[in-house]
Design a protein around this motif. Structure first.
Motif, PDB file in Angstrom:
ATOM      1  N   HIS A  79     -12.036   1.441 -13.590  1.00 56.29           N
ATOM      2  CA  HIS A  79     -11.640   2.066 -12.319  1.00 56.29           C
ATOM      3  C   HIS A  79     -10.128   2.338 -12.332  1.00 56.29           C
TER       4      HIS A  79
ATOM      5  N   ASP B 198     -16.657   1.587   0.464  1.00 55.76           N
ATOM      6  CA  ASP B 198     -17.569   2.578  -0.101  1.00 55.76           C
ATOM      7  C   ASP B 198     -18.733   1.851  -0.791  1.00 55.76           C
TER       8      ASP B 198
ATOM      9  N   GLU C  26       0.825  -1.202   0.000  1.00 51.08           N
ATOM     10  CA  GLU C  26       0.000   0.000   0.000  1.00 51.08           C
ATOM     11  C   GLU C  26       0.866   1.261   0.000  1.00 51.08           C
TER      12      GLU C  26
ATOM     13  N   ASP D 183       1.231   7.718  -6.735  1.00 50.31           N
ATOM     14  CA  ASP D 183       0.269   8.710  -6.276  1.00 50.31           C
ATOM     15  C   ASP D 183      -1.000   8.750  -7.114  1.00 50.31           C
ATOM     16  N   ASN D 184      -0.972   8.224  -8.360  1.00 49.21           N
ATOM     17  CA  ASN D 184      -2.161   8.303  -9.209  1.00 49.21           C
ATOM     18  C   ASN D 184      -3.246   7.309  -8.795  1.00 49.21           C
ATOM     19  N   PHE D 185      -2.912   6.390  -7.872  1.00 51.02           N
ATOM     20  CA  PHE D 185      -3.926   5.467  -7.358  1.00 51.02           C
ATOM     21  C   PHE D 185      -4.464   6.014  -6.038  1.00 51.02           C
ATOM     22  N   THR D 186      -5.758   6.266  -6.014  1.00 53.92           N
ATOM     23  CA  THR D 186      -6.380   6.825  -4.818  1.00 53.92           C
ATOM     24  C   THR D 186      -7.116   5.775  -3.997  1.00 53.92           C
ATOM     25  N   ARG D 187      -7.170   4.552  -4.510  1.00 52.15           N
ATOM     26  CA  ARG D 187      -7.873   3.495  -3.808  1.00 52.15           C
ATOM     27  C   ARG D 187      -7.191   2.162  -4.136  1.00 52.15           C
ATOM     28  N   SER D 188      -7.227   1.225  -3.201  1.00 50.53           N
ATOM     29  CA  SER D 188      -6.725  -0.117  -3.478  1.00 50.53           C
ATOM     30  C   SER D 188      -7.823  -1.119  -3.136  1.00 50.53           C
TER      31      SER D 188
ATOM     32  N   GLU E 269      -8.408   4.573 -11.118  1.00 48.29           N
ATOM     33  CA  GLU E 269      -7.861   5.114  -9.868  1.00 48.29           C
ATOM     34  C   GLU E 269      -7.588   4.023  -8.841  1.00 48.29           C
ATOM     35  N   THR E 270      -7.963   2.787  -9.162  1.00 47.83           N
ATOM     36  CA  THR E 270      -7.889   1.692  -8.195  1.00 47.83           C
ATOM     37  C   THR E 270      -6.696   0.784  -8.483  1.00 47.83           C
TER      38      THR E 270
END
Length: 280
Positions: free
Chosen positions: A116, A261, A81, A86-91, A118-119
């Motif tokens: 997705h 979420d 993690e 930085d371009n991934f806001t969620r895992s 951003e994941t």
């Protein structure tokens, strides 16, 4: 108590010797001995019994095995993690049972990554027992599996309906002499045993997911498989359904941690349910 010491303990427990552990963790036998000694001092408990044949876990060592595994995995996940760009806001940690991983689920994963961007994904496979445990311990966020453990803090929906059917790669009339038990969960195993009234004679239990069908075909044996996973083999004749044998409802589920979420989960679940995972 550092990660290297925990890995050394786990290596010694798995190999049954300090010398085997030394090779596994790339350390000298004396270093392994010292690490175990320090760990036992920190825990105020003896973890291994040693003799000329190797080492065996004590009662305390067996108790420590689970938390040691959990600690190592948690640290590995944390390191993953922290290292995310930085371009991934969620895992998202996603797992699916062996029997469900085929080209359809792989195609779904490829589409989900595009939908997705951003994941960051951490994806794994396993038997239902491991997936249920990983969900409960927080190592997985979402899982697709046949035999879920329903919990208050997890959501679940049926992914698709399926059934376990008795198939054979040999003569259907001789299936009792060629029957092999295939693991599909403790409760299902008990139900099959009570309905069939048969004791397997092969001395073999398979827990290979969809690959169990390959064994049935190669060795002309019989066993229960999800209809979805053997549909093509039934069409090409390499497997046959045993006539008059009982079939057992065996739906596949998607389960998730309710702390995720809800809107994101709804999107993942909807895409899974529309991925054609039960298509032949």
């Amino acid at each position: 108590m550092d990660l290297g010491t925990l890995r050394t303990f786990l290596a010694a427990a798995e190999t049954g010797s300090f010398s085997g552990a030394a090779k596994r963790v790339n350390a000298s036998p004396s270093s392994v001995t010292e690490r175990i000694k320090q760990l036992e001092h920190q825990l105020a408990a003896r973890l291994f019994e040693r003799d000329k044949r190797g080492c065996r876990l004590t009662a305390a060592g067996r108790k420590f095995l689970v938390p040691a595994n959990q600690a190592v995995r948690a640290l590995d996940i944390a390191r993953h993690e922290v290292a995310l760009p930085d371009n991934f806001t969620r895992s998202l940690a996603f797992g699916a049972q062996y029997a469900l991983w085929d080209e359809r689920l792989l195609a779904w994963l490829a589409r989900a990554r595009i939908d997705h961007p951003e994941t960051a994904w951490r994806v794994t496979s396993g038997a239902s027992a491991r997936l249920n445990r990983d969900l409960a311990e927080g190592f997985l966020d979402i899982a697709a599996l046949y035999d879920p453990v329903f919990r208050r803090d997890f959501g679940s929906e049926i992914l698709f309906d399926d059934e376990l059917i008795l198939v054979t790669g040999g003569d259907p009339d001789q299936w009792r002499d060629r029957y092999v038990r295939i693991e599909w969960g403790r409760e299902m195993g008990a139900e099959i045993a009570s309905r069939l009234d048969i004791t397997p004679q092969s001395g073999l239990i398979l827990d290979l997911g969809a690959r169990s069908a390959d064994w049935l075909k190669s060795h002309a044996m019989a066993g229960f498989m999800p209809r979805r996973s053997v549909a093509k083999s039934l069409l090409d004749g390499s497997l046959q359904v045993v006539p008059d044998a009982p079939a057992f409802p065996f739906p596949a589920y998607v389960c998730w941690n309710r702390a995720l979420d809800p809107a994101f989960v709804a999107q993942i679940v909807m895409s899974l349910k529309s991925a054609g995972l039960n298509d032949i």
